[in-house]
Design an enzyme around this catalytic site. Structure first.
Site, PDB file in Angstrom:
ATOM      1  CG  LEU A  65       3.040  -2.932 -11.500  1.00  0.00           C
ATOM      2  CD1 LEU A  65       3.311  -2.207 -12.807  1.00  0.00           C
ATOM      3  CD2 LEU A  65       2.405  -4.290 -11.764  1.00  0.00           C
ATOM      4  NE  ARG A  66       4.411  -5.241  -3.453  1.00  0.00           N
ATOM      5  CZ  ARG A  66       3.613  -4.700  -2.543  1.00  0.00           C
ATOM      6  NH1 ARG A  66       3.587  -3.375  -2.379  1.00  0.00           N
ATOM      7  NH2 ARG A  66       2.840  -5.448  -1.790  1.00  0.00           N
ATOM      8  CG  HIS A 181      -7.093   4.139  -0.965  1.00  0.00           C
ATOM      9  ND1 HIS A 181      -6.967   2.787  -1.146  1.00  0.00           N
ATOM     10  CD2 HIS A 181      -6.637   4.717  -2.103  1.00  0.00           C
ATOM     11  CE1 HIS A 181      -6.442   2.555  -2.342  1.00  0.00           C
ATOM     12  NE2 HIS A 181      -6.231   3.709  -2.938  1.00  0.00           N
ATOM     13  CG  ASP A 307      -5.986  -3.819  -2.971  1.00  0.00           C
ATOM     14  OD1 ASP A 307      -5.122  -2.999  -3.331  1.00  0.00           O
ATOM     15  OD2 ASP A 307      -6.344  -3.956  -1.786  1.00  0.00           O
ATOM     16  CG  HIS A 311       3.500  -8.945   0.564  1.00  0.00           C
ATOM     17  ND1 HIS A 311       4.161  -7.760   0.772  1.00  0.00           N
ATOM     18  CD2 HIS A 311       2.191  -8.692   0.824  1.00  0.00           C
ATOM     19  CE1 HIS A 311       3.292  -6.827   1.136  1.00  0.00           C
ATOM     20  NE2 HIS A 311       2.085  -7.359   1.170  1.00  0.00           N
TER      21      HIS A 311
END
Lengths: 429, 323
Positions: A65-66, A181, A307, A311
């Protein structure tokens, strides 16, 4: 609160084994009945959805969500709106924020903002190590108490295997799921695309298949050793899936997911140095892609996630190796997953299970089903309402998608969160 | 792949980014054009007025002496104005993005960018984002391509050997990190040589290298057997840190080219190297300076090839401008 009767739709609830054209009744924010209205029930609103699918709200195991820290890319408000418009009612946000999610304060901040926005349930994943630095354990017990549904170090390396072992053992102590991961940092090195025929031709440092398989094999041994509950994130190779499947066959209770774009793209797609296809883990071979699709179909992979990594435009405007990896994926999660149905690999209920009951089981969540008594998180979509993806029209602030111009058939028309309409395509709210 | 980016609908070069995607005919045209320029350097006035009033910017994000110098000479012999920018030491270290650097230079009315950059795909990126009137020439991008070097090598081979089809060509050394090798392999296969071989230890070969159309050898003597052309590649200093190769010494023992290795090659086999040479690593001095060596001819031919490519790309844009 609105009392709903959703009528004439094809109700699919994978968890309950339900797939029939029937009615769904909602009151006080919860599912109250299927088929027949409870005694004395009167609907405030009737939603007629003939030809459409009514399913549990989707659960996305990973959407960045930044916020906090990268508000120039996106915000909780902007991405929550994109999630609601995509039928997603629960999402896990990874700890790749600034500051990272390694203290209860950051969990609280995200939870409060998300609640204020109110369009989607946000479930934070905490950092496995402080600052994701890979050197000191995070305060996992406090993170869990604050609301983290699991802990992860994402792709930040933990080079000391003893520390990874201790992190798993500590997480197990507090009954926390570790989200792994699998990626061996030395083998990944400076790689940015799959190591194979395309990397050989383009002269780019590749990420070999063994960077995943070595990590999966090591992690499986540590999971068995520590007894931690573990979930493998973003598997990208046929061999990696094979190792997980074998471990499960041996009785190890691990789960795994894949991101939706890995089911459709391959290394060939980066042949033109297009940074839109720069993702981690990288796009692999067609053989890997086919194995991932088969594993989604047969349930070896429990969940498909977006995922989502929005940006700003500049992040992708450089020679590919210098660009930031990731795809803005929320709005393609459902249509990309349902393409497997069109391709004849899986039935619609099983495909929806990978977006609802599957990820719910990974999270140990009550969401992801239409069972009476549960929160009325509902996704309603038209399975045959063709549209073309125009990046400029994405709701997400991130316009970084490799699927520009792709045609999709399913379209989400309504999303209900706790019985409230949070997205309606055709009507004003 | 890059064909549409570097070639227009009529088959003219808009940019020169990569040998891959160009036809045999296009490669021959480049060599034929270079042939017509080859005599210019022997005249007392070493100039032709083809690009008078045009500005060529050498945009080097990586240090280079030889390539930059020959591009500069080539552009000047075509009467263009030349601007040399070593960006590695200026703008990008101040945080300016590659795109901003481009926009600034375009604002200065540059007509052509000659780009060298440490990342694969950088020249493609520049070509994709440059203004339509600007031509882009790839002077080396990461480990991907170095098409003018490959073409000057083809030009040298053609001048010495005449025909490509009967030739067996062996490329020795660090294929993994070599943009020169990748471009040579494409060029040699496009020009139809009989066989391209690569000779290197496994650590210096990209996985799946055989899909580029080469036969793989790990033994130097076997690899150069009956070869007509032997191309040695430069081994960068940073490859000698012990991670890919144990030592310079062992590399020279196994893969350094000496007369002794060449006994199995064709009697008229030639030896090439893109320079600069590490003597006693890739080959010994006897071989580098010996009768088989065409290494200095390669340097001379570099100017003619670069004149050819600059003029062809500039012509491609002139046609576009008048159209």
């Amino acid at each position: 609160m609105t009392r709903w009767r959703i009528t004439a739709g094809r109700v699919i609830d994978p968890a309950g084994g339900i797939d029939r054209v029937t009615d769904l009744f909602i009151a006080d924010g919860r599912i109250v009945a299927l088929d027949n209205a409870p005694e004395g029930f009167t609907a405030d609103r009737v939603l007629e959805v003939p030809g459409q699918v009514v399913c549990p709200g989707l659960i996305d195991l990973s959407a960045s969500l930044r916020e906090p820290g990268f508000e120039h890319k996106a915000s909780i408000a902007s991405e929550a709106a994109a999630a609601a418009a995509s039928g997603i009612t629960t999402l896990c946000c990874p700890p790749d924020t600034d500051p990272v999610i390694d203290t209860p304060a950051v969990v609280d901040l995200i939870s409060h903002r998300a609640e204020a926005v109110g369009l989607v349930r946000v479930r934070p994943l905490g950092a496995l190590t402080q600052g994701l630095g890979g050197e000191r354990l995070s305060e996992m017990a406090a993170l869990k108490a604050a609301g983290c549904v699991g802990v992860t170090n994402l792709l930040w390396p933990i080079r000391d295997t003893q520390l990874l072992r201790h992190a798993m053992a500590y997480a197990a102590t507090f009954d926390l799921t570790v989200f792994l991961h699998p990626d061996e940092p030395w083998l990944r090195g400076a790689g940015c695309i799959h190591e194979g025929q395309v990397s050989a031709r383009l002269g780019m440092t590749g990420i070999p298949e063994v960077s995943e398989t070595v990590a999966v094999a090591r992690d499986l041994a540590l999971i068995a050793h520590t007894g931690v509950r573990a979930h493998f994130c973003r598997l990208s190779t046929a061999a990696g899936v094979g190792l997980v499947a074998a471990a499960r066959a041996d009785g190890l209770p691990v789960t795994a997911d894949v991101c939706a774009h890995q089911l459709h793209l391959t290394e060939i797609d980066v042949s033109d140095f297009d940074s839109a296809f720069h993702v981690l883990p990288p796009l692999r071979t067609q053989r890997d892609r086919d194995a991932l699709r088969a594993a989604v179909a047969d349930g070896t992979l429990d969940a498909v996630c977006s995922d989502h990594q929005p940006h700003e435009a500049e992040a992708k405007l450089a020679p590919l190796p210098e660009t930031e990896p990731g795809i803005s994926g929320l709005e393609t999660l459902l249509p990309l997953t349902l393409r497997l149905v069109d391709d004849g690999l899986v039935g619609l209920p099983d495909a929806l299970a990978r977006l609802t009951s599957g990820p719910a089981a990974v999270l140990g969540s009550e969401a992801g089903t239409l069972q009476p008594g549960r929160a009325a998180d509902v996704c309603i979509f038209d399975p045959d309402r063709p549209w073309h993806l125009d990046p400029a029209r994405l709701r997400s602030r991130g316009r970084n998608t490799p699927f520009a111009g792709w045609g999709f058939a399913p379209r989400v028309t309504h999303t209900l969160l706790g019985g409230e309409l949070v997205h309606a395509m055709d009507e004003k709210r | 792949m890059s064909a549409s980016l570097q070639v227009d609908a009529a088959g003219r070069l808009r940019h020169f980014l990569d040998v891959e995607g160009l036809s045999r005919q296009q490669l021959i045209e480049i060599m034929d054009t270079a042939e017509s320029f080859a005599g210019v350097g022997d005249r007392s006035v070493k100039k032709v007025p083809l690009l008078r009033g045009k500005t060529v910017v050498n945009l080097f994000f990586e240090a280079s002496t030889r390539t930059r110098t020959t591009f500069e000479l080539a552009a000047k012999r075509l009467s263009a104005d030349v601007l040399n920018l070593n960006v590695s030491t200026s703008a990008t270290t101040k945080g300016e993005s590659l795109l901003d650097t481009l926009r600034n230079l375009e604002a200065m009315q540059a007509d052509m960018f000659v780009v060298r950059h440490g990342e694969s795909g950088a020249a493609h990126f520049v070509a994709r984002h440059a203004a339509p009137h600007v031509g882009v020439i790839n002077a080396g991008d990461g480990c991907h391509a170095h098409p003018t070097q490959a073409m000057l090598d083809m030009f040298t081979i053609r001048r010495v050997k005449g025909e490509f089809t009967p030739l067996t060509v062996a490329i020795v050394g660090d294929i993994l990190h070599s943009r020169v090798a990748r471009s040579q392999i494409h060029a040699l296969n496009t020009l139809g040589v009989r066989e391209v071989r690569v000779i290197a230890p496994q650590t210096l070969l990209p996985p799946h290298v055989e899909q580029l159309g080469v036969k793989v050898h790990h033994d130097l003597v076997a690899g150069v057997r009956d070869a007509d052309v032997i191309i040695t590649l430069r081994l960068q200093r940073e490859r000698m840190d012990g991670r890919l190769l144990p030592s310079k010494h062992e590399y020279f023992q196994r893969y350094g080219l000496t007369e002794a290795h060449l006994t199995g090659a064709r009697p008229d086999a030639i030896v090439m190297h893109p320079g600069p040479i590490n003597r006693g690593v890739e080959l010994d001095s006897g071989t580098a300076d010996g009768p088989r060596s065409v290494i200095l001819q390669q340097v001379t031919h570099g100017i003619a090839i670069r004149m050819a490519v600059i003029s062809m790309v500039m012509a491609g844009h002139a046609v576009e401008a008048t159209a």
